[in-house]
Design a protein around this motif. Structure first.
Motif, PDB file in Angstrom:
ATOM      1  N   VAL A  12     -31.055 -18.813 -24.875  1.00 41.60           N
ATOM      2  CA  VAL A  12     -30.046 -17.746 -24.835  1.00 41.60           C
ATOM      3  C   VAL A  12     -30.529 -16.576 -24.013  1.00 41.60           C
ATOM      4  O   VAL A  12     -30.162 -16.091 -23.023  1.00 41.60           O
ATOM      5  N   VAL A  13     -31.693 -16.159 -24.348  1.00 43.48           N
ATOM      6  CA  VAL A  13     -32.338 -14.931 -23.669  1.00 43.48           C
ATOM      7  C   VAL A  13     -32.771 -15.343 -22.344  1.00 43.48           C
ATOM      8  O   VAL A  13     -32.601 -14.440 -21.470  1.00 43.48           O
ATOM      9  N   ALA A  14     -33.248 -16.283 -21.824  1.00 45.20           N
ATOM     10  CA  ALA A  14     -33.743 -16.873 -20.768  1.00 45.20           C
ATOM     11  C   ALA A  14     -32.390 -16.812 -19.894  1.00 45.20           C
ATOM     12  O   ALA A  14     -32.479 -16.284 -18.700  1.00 45.20           O
ATOM     13  N   LEU A  15     -31.322 -17.546 -20.354  1.00 46.61           N
ATOM     14  CA  LEU A  15     -30.067 -17.862 -19.740  1.00 46.61           C
ATOM     15  C   LEU A  15     -29.570 -16.443 -19.263  1.00 46.61           C
ATOM     16  O   LEU A  15     -29.154 -15.983 -18.144  1.00 46.61           O
ATOM     17  N   PHE A  16     -29.556 -15.258 -20.289  1.00 44.08           N
ATOM     18  CA  PHE A  16     -29.226 -13.972 -19.983  1.00 44.08           C
ATOM     19  C   PHE A  16     -30.014 -13.391 -19.042  1.00 44.08           C
ATOM     20  O   PHE A  16     -29.365 -12.446 -18.079  1.00 44.08           O
ATOM     21  N   ALA A  17     -31.035 -13.351 -19.043  1.00 41.63           N
ATOM     22  CA  ALA A  17     -31.961 -12.809 -17.953  1.00 41.63           C
ATOM     23  C   ALA A  17     -32.169 -13.157 -16.512  1.00 41.63           C
ATOM     24  O   ALA A  17     -31.935 -12.538 -15.635  1.00 41.63           O
ATOM     25  N   LEU A  18     -31.655 -14.469 -16.538  1.00 38.71           N
ATOM     26  CA  LEU A  18     -31.653 -15.296 -15.152  1.00 38.71           C
ATOM     27  C   LEU A  18     -30.050 -14.959 -14.625  1.00 38.71           C
ATOM     28  O   LEU A  18     -30.023 -14.926 -13.444  1.00 38.71           O
ATOM     29  N   SER A  19     -29.463 -14.710 -15.492  1.00 45.20           N
ATOM     30  CA  SER A  19     -27.855 -14.441 -15.202  1.00 45.20           C
ATOM     31  C   SER A  19     -27.603 -13.080 -14.649  1.00 45.20           C
ATOM     32  O   SER A  19     -26.669 -12.564 -13.830  1.00 45.20           O
ATOM     33  N   PRO A  38     -34.553  -5.838 -12.736  1.00 47.14           N
ATOM     34  CA  PRO A  38     -33.295  -6.442 -12.856  1.00 47.14           C
ATOM     35  C   PRO A  38     -32.560  -5.995 -14.013  1.00 47.14           C
ATOM     36  O   PRO A  38     -33.296  -5.851 -15.252  1.00 47.14           O
ATOM     37  N   LEU A  39     -31.157  -6.154 -14.195  1.00 41.63           N
ATOM     38  CA  LEU A  39     -30.542  -5.760 -15.460  1.00 41.63           C
ATOM     39  C   LEU A  39     -30.797  -6.372 -16.568  1.00 41.63           C
ATOM     40  O   LEU A  39     -30.941  -5.888 -17.808  1.00 41.63           O
ATOM     41  N   GLY A  40     -31.186  -7.833 -16.433  1.00 40.68           N
ATOM     42  CA  GLY A  40     -31.493  -8.396 -17.493  1.00 40.68           C
ATOM     43  C   GLY A  40     -32.664  -7.964 -18.291  1.00 40.68           C
ATOM     44  O   GLY A  40     -32.633  -7.952 -19.655  1.00 40.68           O
ATOM     45  N   ILE A  41     -33.590  -7.783 -17.667  1.00 40.92           N
ATOM     46  CA  ILE A  41     -34.888  -7.232 -18.096  1.00 40.92           C
ATOM     47  C   ILE A  41     -34.812  -5.839 -18.769  1.00 40.92           C
ATOM     48  O   ILE A  41     -35.273  -5.593 -19.711  1.00 40.92           O
ATOM     49  N   ALA A  42     -33.917  -5.034 -18.010  1.00 37.96           N
ATOM     50  CA  ALA A  42     -33.799  -3.782 -18.468  1.00 37.96           C
ATOM     51  C   ALA A  42     -32.963  -3.766 -19.963  1.00 37.96           C
ATOM     52  O   ALA A  42     -33.504  -3.095 -21.091  1.00 37.96           O
ATOM     53  N   VAL A  43     -32.185  -4.676 -20.225  1.00 40.91           N
ATOM     54  CA  VAL A  43     -31.480  -4.792 -21.323  1.00 40.91           C
ATOM     55  C   VAL A  43     -32.258  -5.313 -22.559  1.00 40.91           C
ATOM     56  O   VAL A  43     -32.425  -4.865 -23.386  1.00 40.91           O
ATOM     57  N   LEU A  44     -33.219  -6.408 -21.899  1.00 37.67           N
ATOM     58  CA  LEU A  44     -34.024  -6.976 -22.985  1.00 37.67           C
ATOM     59  C   LEU A  44     -35.218  -5.887 -23.524  1.00 37.67           C
ATOM     60  O   LEU A  44     -35.478  -5.956 -24.629  1.00 37.67           O
ATOM     61  N   LEU A  45     -35.527  -5.265 -22.589  1.00 37.28           N
ATOM     62  CA  LEU A  45     -36.801  -4.238 -22.893  1.00 37.28           C
ATOM     63  C   LEU A  45     -35.939  -2.975 -23.896  1.00 37.28           C
ATOM     64  O   LEU A  45     -36.767  -2.593 -24.742  1.00 37.28           O
ATOM     65  N   ALA A  46     -34.805  -2.805 -23.572  1.00 32.91           N
ATOM     66  CA  ALA A  46     -34.152  -1.713 -24.448  1.00 32.91           C
ATOM     67  C   ALA A  46     -33.980  -2.459 -25.820  1.00 32.91           C
ATOM     68  O   ALA A  46     -33.977  -1.731 -27.048  1.00 32.91           O
ATOM     69  N   ALA A  47     -33.639  -3.713 -25.939  1.00 32.69           N
ATOM     70  CA  ALA A  47     -33.416  -4.481 -27.227  1.00 32.69           C
ATOM     71  C   ALA A  47     -34.703  -4.402 -27.892  1.00 32.69           C
ATOM     72  O   ALA A  47     -34.797  -4.275 -28.893  1.00 32.69           O
ATOM     73  N   ALA A  48     -35.711  -4.925 -27.238  1.00 31.86           N
ATOM     74  CA  ALA A  48     -36.985  -4.996 -27.705  1.00 31.86           C
ATOM     75  C   ALA A  48     -37.603  -3.665 -28.522  1.00 31.86           C
ATOM     76  O   ALA A  48     -37.955  -3.288 -29.480  1.00 31.86           O
TER      77      ALA A  48
END
Length: 103
Positions: A12-19, A38-48
């Motif tokens: 799911v995380v990979a699909l989110f980042a790719l989408s 990329p937006l996906g990476i920015a959101v994942l970094l904020a979550a981390a």
């Protein structure tokens, strides 16, 4: 068991980042430089970052409980040693009483 939980979550995380590959500019006012990600990476970094901040807060709030636990473990070990000494003395006294009756 861990893999059964980890693999779908990783998917799911990979699909989110790719989408979400559209670039976004991240700025921190009042600083001028911006970071383009990329937006996906920015959101994942904020979550981390949020996860790590929460983990640090929980770890810090748990320090007094861990300190009390270590003190209780030391006290229990001390009392067990004292009890072992008392039992050994009691066995010795009982053996002496038996030896005194035998003579």
């Amino acid at each position: 068991m861990r893999w059964l939980l980890f693999l779908p979550l990783a998917g799911v995380v990979a699909l989110f980042a790719l989408s979400n590959r559209d670039p976004v500019a991240l700025r921190l006012w009042p600083f001028e430089p911006s970071l383009h990600l990329p937006l996906g990476i920015a959101v994942l970094l904020a979550a981390a970052a949020g996860f790590l901040l929460g983990a640090v807060i929980v770890w810090l709030s748990d320090l007094p409980a861990r300190s009390r636990s270590r003190a209780a473990q030391r006290r229990a070990a001390s009392l067990e040693r004292e009890l072992d000494g008392l039992r050994a003395r009691e066995r010795s006294d009982a053996a002496d009483r038996l030896a005194g009756r035998a003579t």
